[in-house]
Design an enzyme around this catalytic site. Structure first.
Site, short mmCIF file in Angstrom:
data_model
loop_
_atom_site.label_atom_id
_atom_site.label_comp_id
_atom_site.label_asym_id
_atom_site.label_seq_id
_atom_site.Cartn_x
_atom_site.Cartn_y
_atom_site.Cartn_z
N ILE A 131 0.87 -1.17 0.00
CA ILE A 131 0.00 0.00 0.00
C ILE A 131 0.91 1.23 0.00
CG2 ILE A 131 -2.03 -1.06 1.07
CD1 ILE A 131 -1.16 -0.06 3.76
N ASP A 132 0.39 2.35 -0.46
CA ASP A 132 1.21 3.55 -0.61
C ASP A 132 1.73 4.06 0.73
OD1 ASP A 132 0.63 3.46 -3.33
OD2 ASP A 132 -1.15 4.74 -3.10
N LYS A 133 2.78 4.86 0.66
CA LYS A 133 3.40 5.43 1.85
C LYS A 133 2.37 6.11 2.75
CE LYS A 133 6.41 9.24 3.26
NZ LYS A 133 7.12 10.46 2.81
N ARG A 231 -7.14 5.57 -5.71
CA ARG A 231 -6.89 7.00 -5.93
C ARG A 231 -7.21 7.39 -7.37
NH1 ARG A 231 -0.87 7.52 -3.69
NH2 ARG A 231 -1.22 9.77 -3.95
#
Length: 296
Positions: A131-133, A231
């Protein structure tokens, strides 16, 4: 080695895995690197082998581990000899990359345990999905190659559950829906992803949980796991994530990045087959923002 009659018609990756005892995922990596030959020729993983085919492969020397274990606290929800489930905080990168050599989830995992799968190489041991930062929430980590292969197959077969909570701009008209639009690199900015005609299949299901006029809280469930999928998909339907510095508007809610949280994770245990399901509460800043919106 020679393909025997009992493997006639099997895919190359499956046949070679059976013959060598190597995991299928590792074999697929070797085929992609063109390190596997069939009768002296390079071919694809889905090639159907024939009895009598001569198979050969070349293994690279294992890389020396160059990621430094770091004593970083982990919010572990489950752990046994095969798998670990961790709640990643917002702001933490999953694995080392350019500009992020320390402070990552992998650095923390290597300090916590040394028995992580090696399928994804030195800098991504045990990492099955990412998963993204600035996205918080639950991740499954494989502690051996057999577990890694099983969890990866569940992701590919879309049998694992990955549910996210997202706060988006605008008032979504529909109560629920499915966004099915291919995702690939944006033509105008290669650092971004976008819905593009030649992109990879991507499907996101969403359901409205709460409305705040200018913002909407939605539950999103993934059928696929493309980079920045939620997103990109929410922006595509005109409702970008609040706080998203890459895909959202400048006039947005104050926070530490996009308001996106991997709240639920479910899968079958790779050894026992037991159905496991975990839920993680929203981070404090996400919960406080919702409370402010409710008051307003």
């Amino acid at each position: 080695m020679q393909v025997e009659e009992n493997l006639n018609g099997e895919r190359l990756d499956k046949a070679l895995s059976t013959l060598t005892g190597e995991s299928r995922s590792l074999v697929q990596v070797l085929i992609k690197k063109q390190a596997v030959l069939v009768n002296g020729e390079k071919t694809k993983a889905n090639y159907k082998v024939k009895a009598g085919d001569e198979l050969s492969y070349e293994m690279e020397e294992p890389e020396e581990l160059s990621v430094t274990p770091e004593n970083i606290p982990l919010d572990i929800y489950y752990e046994d000899a095969d798998v670990l489930v961790v709640n990643k905080p917002q702001g933490m990168v999953v694995h080392p990359s350019a500009g992020h050599s320390t402070g990552t989830l992998v650095n923390a995992l290597l300090y916590h345990c040394t028995d992580l799968s090696g399928i994804n190489g030195v800098v991504r041991p045990g990492i099955v999905h990412r998963i993204d930062k600035d996205t918080s929430g639950l991740l499954m980590v494989a502690k051996n190659d057999i577990a890694h292969e099983s969890l990866s197959e569940q992701l590919k077969a879309k049998t694992s559950d990955r549910i996210y909570l997202a706060l988006v701009h605008g008032d979504i008209k529909h109560q629920k829906g499915t966004i099915e639009a291919p995702i690939g690199r944006a033509k105008e900015d290669r650092k971004k992803m976008a819905v593009v005609a030649d992109g990879k299949e991507a499907r996101t299901h969403f359901e409205v949980l709460e409305r705040f006029g200018d913002y909407t809280l939605v539950k999103c469930e993934l059928d696929t796991g493309r980079t920045h999928q939620i997103r990109v998909h929410m922006k595509y339907i005109g409702h970008p994530l609040a706080g998203d510095p890459k895909y959202g508007p400048k006039n947005t809610l104050a926070g530490n990045g996009q308001f996106l949280h991997a709240s639920e994770l479910g899968f079958l245990h790779p050894r026992t087959g037991e159905a496991l399901h975990f839920k993680a509460p929203l981070p404090k800043i996400f919960e406080e923002t919702l409370e402010k919106l409710r008051e307003e």
